[in-house]
Every structure is written in C-alpha cells, then in structure tokens.
Design a protein around this motif. Structure first.
Motif, short mmCIF file in Angstrom:
data_model
loop_
_atom_site.label_atom_id
_atom_site.label_comp_id
_atom_site.label_asym_id
_atom_site.label_seq_id
_atom_site.Cartn_x
_atom_site.Cartn_y
_atom_site.Cartn_z
N MET A 46 -0.05 -17.53 -1.17
CA MET A 46 0.44 -19.05 -0.42
C MET A 46 -0.64 -19.16 0.74
O MET A 46 -0.81 -20.21 1.16
CB MET A 46 1.76 -18.67 0.22
CG MET A 46 2.09 -17.90 1.16
SD MET A 46 3.83 -18.25 1.90
CE MET A 46 4.08 -16.91 3.04
N ALA A 47 -1.06 -18.06 1.37
CA ALA A 47 -2.25 -18.28 2.43
C ALA A 47 -3.34 -18.91 1.77
O ALA A 47 -3.88 -19.95 2.37
CB ALA A 47 -2.40 -17.09 3.27
N ASP A 102 -8.65 -16.22 -7.93
CA ASP A 102 -7.79 -15.11 -7.67
C ASP A 102 -8.04 -13.88 -9.02
O ASP A 102 -8.46 -14.16 -10.02
CB ASP A 102 -6.39 -15.79 -8.14
CG ASP A 102 -5.34 -14.68 -7.60
OD1 ASP A 102 -4.72 -14.95 -6.47
OD2 ASP A 102 -5.12 -13.76 -8.29
N SER A 157 0.58 -14.03 -9.13
CA SER A 157 -0.07 -12.65 -8.40
C SER A 157 0.31 -12.65 -7.17
O SER A 157 0.49 -13.72 -6.23
CB SER A 157 -1.27 -12.69 -8.73
OG SER A 157 -2.06 -11.45 -8.28
N VAL A 204 2.23 -11.01 -3.26
CA VAL A 204 3.47 -10.75 -2.68
C VAL A 204 4.33 -11.73 -2.49
O VAL A 204 5.44 -12.03 -2.98
CB VAL A 204 3.35 -9.96 -1.23
CG1 VAL A 204 4.79 -10.27 -0.41
CG2 VAL A 204 2.65 -8.73 -1.42
N THR A 205 3.65 -12.89 -2.33
CA THR A 205 4.63 -14.23 -2.20
C THR A 205 5.54 -14.46 -3.33
O THR A 205 6.64 -14.98 -3.42
CB THR A 205 3.72 -15.40 -2.14
OG1 THR A 205 2.67 -15.15 -0.86
CG2 THR A 205 4.57 -16.75 -1.60
N ASN A 257 9.78 -16.74 4.48
CA ASN A 257 10.21 -17.88 5.34
C ASN A 257 9.24 -18.53 6.27
O ASN A 257 8.17 -18.09 6.28
CB ASN A 257 11.15 -17.23 6.39
CG ASN A 257 12.49 -16.59 5.86
OD1 ASN A 257 13.30 -17.25 5.21
ND2 ASN A 257 12.44 -15.29 6.18
C1 LIG Z 1 8.88 -6.34 0.68
C2 LIG Z 1 8.58 -7.41 1.46
C3 LIG Z 1 9.43 -8.33 2.10
C4 LIG Z 1 9.07 -9.47 2.84
N1 LIG Z 1 9.91 -10.33 3.51
C5 LIG Z 1 9.41 -11.30 3.85
C6 LIG Z 1 10.46 -12.32 4.67
O1 LIG Z 1 11.86 -11.78 4.94
N2 LIG Z 1 10.16 -13.23 5.37
C7 LIG Z 1 8.67 -13.53 5.33
O2 LIG Z 1 8.48 -14.69 6.10
N3 LIG Z 1 7.85 -12.78 4.83
C8 LIG Z 1 8.28 -11.72 4.12
N4 LIG Z 1 7.08 -10.77 3.49
C9 LIG Z 1 6.07 -11.19 3.92
C10 LIG Z 1 5.34 -12.39 3.11
O3 LIG Z 1 6.08 -12.34 1.74
C11 LIG Z 1 3.87 -12.41 2.80
O4 LIG Z 1 2.98 -12.09 4.37
C12 LIG Z 1 3.12 -13.49 2.38
O5 LIG Z 1 3.79 -13.65 1.01
C13 LIG Z 1 1.79 -12.91 2.03
O6 LIG Z 1 1.03 -14.11 1.49
P1 LIG Z 1 -0.39 -14.08 1.13
O7 LIG Z 1 -1.00 -15.51 0.76
O8 LIG Z 1 -1.11 -13.72 2.48
O9 LIG Z 1 -0.60 -12.97 0.08
P2 LIG Z 1 -0.40 -12.80 -1.38
O10 LIG Z 1 0.98 -13.78 -1.81
O11 LIG Z 1 0.00 -11.52 -1.84
O12 LIG Z 1 -1.41 -13.30 -2.22
C14 LIG Z 1 -2.76 -12.68 -2.26
C15 LIG Z 1 -3.41 -12.98 -3.42
O13 LIG Z 1 -4.74 -12.59 -3.49
C16 LIG Z 1 -5.17 -12.21 -4.83
N5 LIG Z 1 -6.22 -11.07 -4.52
C17 LIG Z 1 -5.76 -9.91 -4.04
N6 LIG Z 1 -6.82 -9.01 -3.93
C18 LIG Z 1 -8.02 -9.79 -4.64
C19 LIG Z 1 -9.34 -9.84 -5.02
N7 LIG Z 1 -10.04 -8.86 -4.67
N8 LIG Z 1 -9.93 -10.89 -5.52
C20 LIG Z 1 -9.18 -11.95 -5.82
N9 LIG Z 1 -8.04 -12.16 -5.41
C21 LIG Z 1 -7.34 -11.17 -4.88
C22 LIG Z 1 -3.69 -11.57 -5.30
O14 LIG Z 1 -3.74 -11.66 -6.60
C23 LIG Z 1 -3.02 -12.66 -4.82
O15 LIG Z 1 -2.66 -13.75 -5.76
C24 LIG Z 1 7.76 -9.80 2.92
C25 LIG Z 1 6.60 -8.91 2.11
C26 LIG Z 1 7.12 -7.95 1.35
C27 LIG Z 1 6.15 -6.90 0.76
#
Ligand SMILES: Cc1cc2nc3c(=O)[nH]c(=O)nc-3n(C[C@H](O)[C@H](O)[C@H](O)COP(=O)(O)OP(=O)(O)OC[C@H]3O[C@@H](n4cnc5c(N)ncnc54)[C@H](O)[C@@H]3O)c2cc1C
Length: 137
Positions: free
Chosen positions: A19-20, A39, A46, A48-49, A55
């Motif tokens: 999502m970021a 990605d 892929s 965590v999101t 939220n």
């Molecule tokens: C158990 C758990 C419970 C949570 N509960 C909550 C909650 O209640 N409320 C809340 O707001 N947040 C919660 N969070 C946190 C929230 O889900 C995350 O902060 C958020 O989803 C992270 O989003 P992101 O886009 O940063 O990362 P992600 O959604 O993880 O996306 C990262 C992306 O980068 C890609 N990637 C990784 N490494 C590479 C690479 N080397 N090259 C290319 N691509 C790569 C991955 O494939 C993925 O698509 C929780 C997290 C967890 C683990």
C-alpha cells in the motif's frame, strides 16, 4: 523480457508494491510523473497489507481534533515521531483515500457516512492494483 525491463524509462521508480508503494505511485502519477512499480512478487497479493487489515488515520479536518490526536500519538511514541509528518499523513489520507471508492467498497460508519478507516487487506490491495494501473492514472 529482462531486456525490456532494463530498457524501461520513467520519472519515478518505485520498488515494492504494497500500500505504501502503490499510494506513492498514485501520488507521483497525479503529479504528472511517469512511474514504474516493481515488486518482487505480485502487486496486490504480496506483502503484509494483502494479508492484514490495516487501518487508516481518518481524522476530519478539525484543527483542534487533529492537534489532539497527533499530540496523543506523539506522546505514545515517547516523542520519537515527527508531528509535521503525522499532520501530512492525516491530511493526505483525508484528501486521497475516497478516490479509491471507485474500486473498493468502503463500509458505512453507522451514522450515514462512509467508514474510511479499517480495510480488508486482500480486497484493498486488489482495489489499489486496479486503481494504480487504471487508464486514468
Ligand atoms: C500481524 C500484523 C498486524 C498488523 N495490524 C495492523 C493494524 O491493526 N492496523 C494497521 O494500521 N496496521 C497493521 N499492521 C501494519 C500494516 O499492515 C503494515 O504497516 C502495512 O501493511 C505495510 O504496508 P507496506 O506497503 O509498507 O508494506 P507491504 O504491504 O508489506 O508491501 C511491501 C511490498 O514490497 C515488496 N517487496 C519486498 N521486498 C522487495 C524487493 N526486494 N524488491 C521488490 N519488491 C519487494 C513485497 O512483495 C510487497 O508487495 C499489521 C502488520 C502485521 C504484520
């Protein structure tokens, strides 16, 4: 195939597709930049999101209310956060999250409005994928 990828050009390269990353891609594209999202897996499933239920910080544009939530969160983080960035996040979320409504069915807040906070990660990421790759981007 690899040569095609290596030959690609864009103003902005975003590594990651959670999502970021996808919201960053939306922001850059709306600002007029050409964007490549890379990605390691598949944008939409892929990361965590896609497996969680994140939220959003959905706070109405009421200056006193926003100041209070930022102060509370800043204190809860032992002063390690940056209030200016928190304000930016709240403001950006308020202005841009409803744009996803075309792709994601946000719930209701029980008061006749829309609940823009908690989302279902899998559906939300599917919607973000559709949004970020939509022709209007
Ligand atoms: C158990 C758990 C419970 C949570 N509960 C909550 C909650 O209640 N409320 C809340 O707001 N947040 C919660 N969070 C946190 C929230 O889900 C995350 O902060 C958020 O989803 C992270 O989003 P992101 O886009 O940063 O990362 P992600 O959604 O993880 O996306 C990262 C992306 O980068 C890609 N990637 C990784 N490494 C590479 C690479 N080397 N090259 C290319 N691509 C790569 C991955 O494939 C993925 O698509 C929780 C997290 C967890 C683990």
């Amino acid at each position: 195939m690899a040569a095609d990828v290596l030959d690609a050009h864009a103003d902005v390269l975003i590594i990651g597709g959670g999502m970021a990353a996808t919201w960053s891609a939306v922001g850059a594209a709306k600002a007029g930049a050409s964007v490549i999202v890379v990605d390691k897996g598949f944008v939409g499933t892929s990361g965590v999101t896609a497996t969680g239920g994140p939220n959003h910080w959905w706070i109405a544009p009421d200056a006193a209310l926003r100041r209070k939530v930022i102060e509370d969160r800043h204190a809860a983080g032992y002063g390690l956060s940056d209030p200016e960035w928190m304000e930016r996040v709240i403001d950006t979320t308020w202005r841009t999250l409803p744009d996803l409504g075309e792709h994601y069915a946000f719930g209701t807040d029980g008061k006749g409005g829309t609940f823009h906070s908690g989302v279902r990660g899998s559906k939300y990421m599917r919607a973000l994928r559709a949004y970020v790759f939509s022709p209007s981007m």
